[in-house]
Write a protein that holds these residues in place. Structure first.
Motif, PDB file in Angstrom:
ATOM      1  N   GLN A   1     -13.036 -86.166  47.885  1.00 38.14           N
ATOM      2  CA  GLN A   1     -13.355 -86.998  46.733  1.00 38.14           C
ATOM      3  C   GLN A   1     -14.010 -88.299  47.194  1.00 38.14           C
ATOM      4  O   GLN A   1     -13.705 -88.808  48.271  1.00 38.14           O
TER       5      GLN A   1
ATOM      6  N   ARG B   1     -16.023 -85.238  43.027  1.00 41.37           N
ATOM      7  CA  ARG B   1     -15.208 -84.277  43.776  1.00 41.37           C
ATOM      8  C   ARG B   1     -16.168 -83.296  44.429  1.00 41.37           C
ATOM      9  O   ARG B   1     -17.021 -82.731  43.748  1.00 41.37           O
TER      10      ARG B   1
ATOM     11  N   HIS C   1     -19.079 -92.335  39.120  1.00 42.09           N
ATOM     12  CA  HIS C   1     -18.195 -91.194  38.945  1.00 42.09           C
ATOM     13  C   HIS C   1     -17.142 -91.181  40.045  1.00 42.09           C
ATOM     14  O   HIS C   1     -17.353 -91.712  41.135  1.00 42.09           O
ATOM     15  N   THR C   2     -16.014 -90.539  39.737  1.00 37.78           N
ATOM     16  CA  THR C   2     -15.113 -90.084  40.782  1.00 37.78           C
ATOM     17  C   THR C   2     -15.607 -88.693  41.146  1.00 37.78           C
ATOM     18  O   THR C   2     -15.288 -87.710  40.498  1.00 37.78           O
TER      19      THR C   2
ATOM     20  N   GLU D   1     -15.869 -92.135  45.398  1.00 44.86           N
ATOM     21  CA  GLU D   1     -16.215 -92.927  44.208  1.00 44.86           C
ATOM     22  C   GLU D   1     -17.564 -93.565  44.470  1.00 44.86           C
ATOM     23  O   GLU D   1     -17.714 -94.293  45.455  1.00 44.86           O
TER      24      GLU D   1
ATOM     25  N   HIS E   1     -18.635 -92.964  49.954  1.00 39.68           N
ATOM     26  CA  HIS E   1     -17.549 -93.578  49.179  1.00 39.68           C
ATOM     27  C   HIS E   1     -17.829 -95.064  48.942  1.00 39.68           C
ATOM     28  O   HIS E   1     -18.207 -95.789  49.854  1.00 39.68           O
ATOM     29  N   TYR E   2     -17.625 -95.493  47.690  1.00 40.02           N
ATOM     30  CA  TYR E   2     -17.817 -96.900  47.314  1.00 40.02           C
ATOM     31  C   TYR E   2     -19.236 -97.371  47.627  1.00 40.02           C
ATOM     32  O   TYR E   2     -19.440 -98.479  48.135  1.00 40.02           O
TER      33      TYR E   2
ATOM     34  N   SER F   1     -17.498 -85.181  37.084  1.00 42.13           N
ATOM     35  CA  SER F   1     -16.310 -85.398  36.246  1.00 42.13           C
ATOM     36  C   SER F   1     -15.652 -84.036  36.106  1.00 42.13           C
ATOM     37  O   SER F   1     -16.234 -83.027  36.526  1.00 42.13           O
TER      38      SER F   1
END
Lengths: 125, 125, 125
Positions: free
Chosen positions: C9, C32, C29-30, C11, C66-67, C113
């Protein structure tokens, strides 16, 4: 090969006809419909198919079945409302505008619960 | 092509043999088993296969592994209890009564956690 | 046929270029990421591929995104950051060390999502 996927949800009652034990009583599910398109090529904008457009088509079908008894829905008249049959109906309703747009296949999965689904997958060619 | 899917769950311990780091220590998982049947034709009652019957077979296997150490289960003797091996065992146990019933393929997925599964898919023909 | 699957995952922010309505605004979005390997044969130790090793490779890619704002990530420069394009990037980054190891195919699914994903699946042969 690429895929895009969207999901929608509807709450409906139904009952089966035949040798299906307690499933022959009117009951209901929080149905989850999953729709997958497959194809070989992305557009110049980098998409297989516009997910927003697909989602809108899928939400329309979900809305048409939401808070209904599937055994009373006119388009399902004469159909045993198994998850397979609901998947069939949604597949046939989604497929026509998707043909001729460079897509290979369409899958519709109809979940009756997190433990059970039925699906139909067929070529769009 | 149609699919039907059922899922069941069991809690079991196991340990791997070989170069698998911490997975060689006895540990455990909330296993989730997913079973998918594929075929071309629905019955007159509108089902690919009776989901209630399939679910009962899948629940029986899950129950036989529930709250056990897989490394001590006699039917897995001599087997490295990877998720692949557990999927293999469940596949072989489920397949025989499903043959000769017009189905094309059987998939068994064994989830060790929401982040990891192994699966076996093979023809039933 | 066997499969192994791992998920990770991250973000991230992004915005689309083109006729995508509100998706052209910077949002996030998160994500996956699901990665599936397919092959015909298990090793002597009973695995298709070491899930720990696969997970480490997948976590590395997730960590690199990520981030971040995907539209500012150098390896995605000039790319419309659709889920298809992110799946493509992850596929190309994962595939090279997986070739020549007896595996048939690699799938990468990128969920924006729980309602939407895009995936790329291709042969590793």
């Amino acid at each position: 090969m690429y895929e895009v996927y969207v999901a929608a949800q509807f709450e409906a009652a139904h009952r089966l006809v035949g040798d299906f034990g307690p499933a022959t009583r009117t009951h209901g599910h929080t149905y989850r419909m999953e729709v997958i398109l497959r194809g070989e090529r992305l557009s110049d904008e980098g998409v297989l198919y516009d997910v927003g457009e697909l989602r809108s088509a899928v939400e329309d079908i979900a809305a048409s079945l939401h808070y209904r008894d599937l055994n009373d829905v006119p388009v399902l008249a004469g159909v045993n409302t198994t998850a397979e049959a609901v998947a069939d109906y949604c597949w046939e309703r989604l497929a026509p505008p998707l043909r001729g747009r460079g897509l290979d296949a369409l899958t519709v999965r109809v979940w009756e619960s997190p433990q059970v689904y039925a699906a139909r997958e067929d070529s769009l060619a």
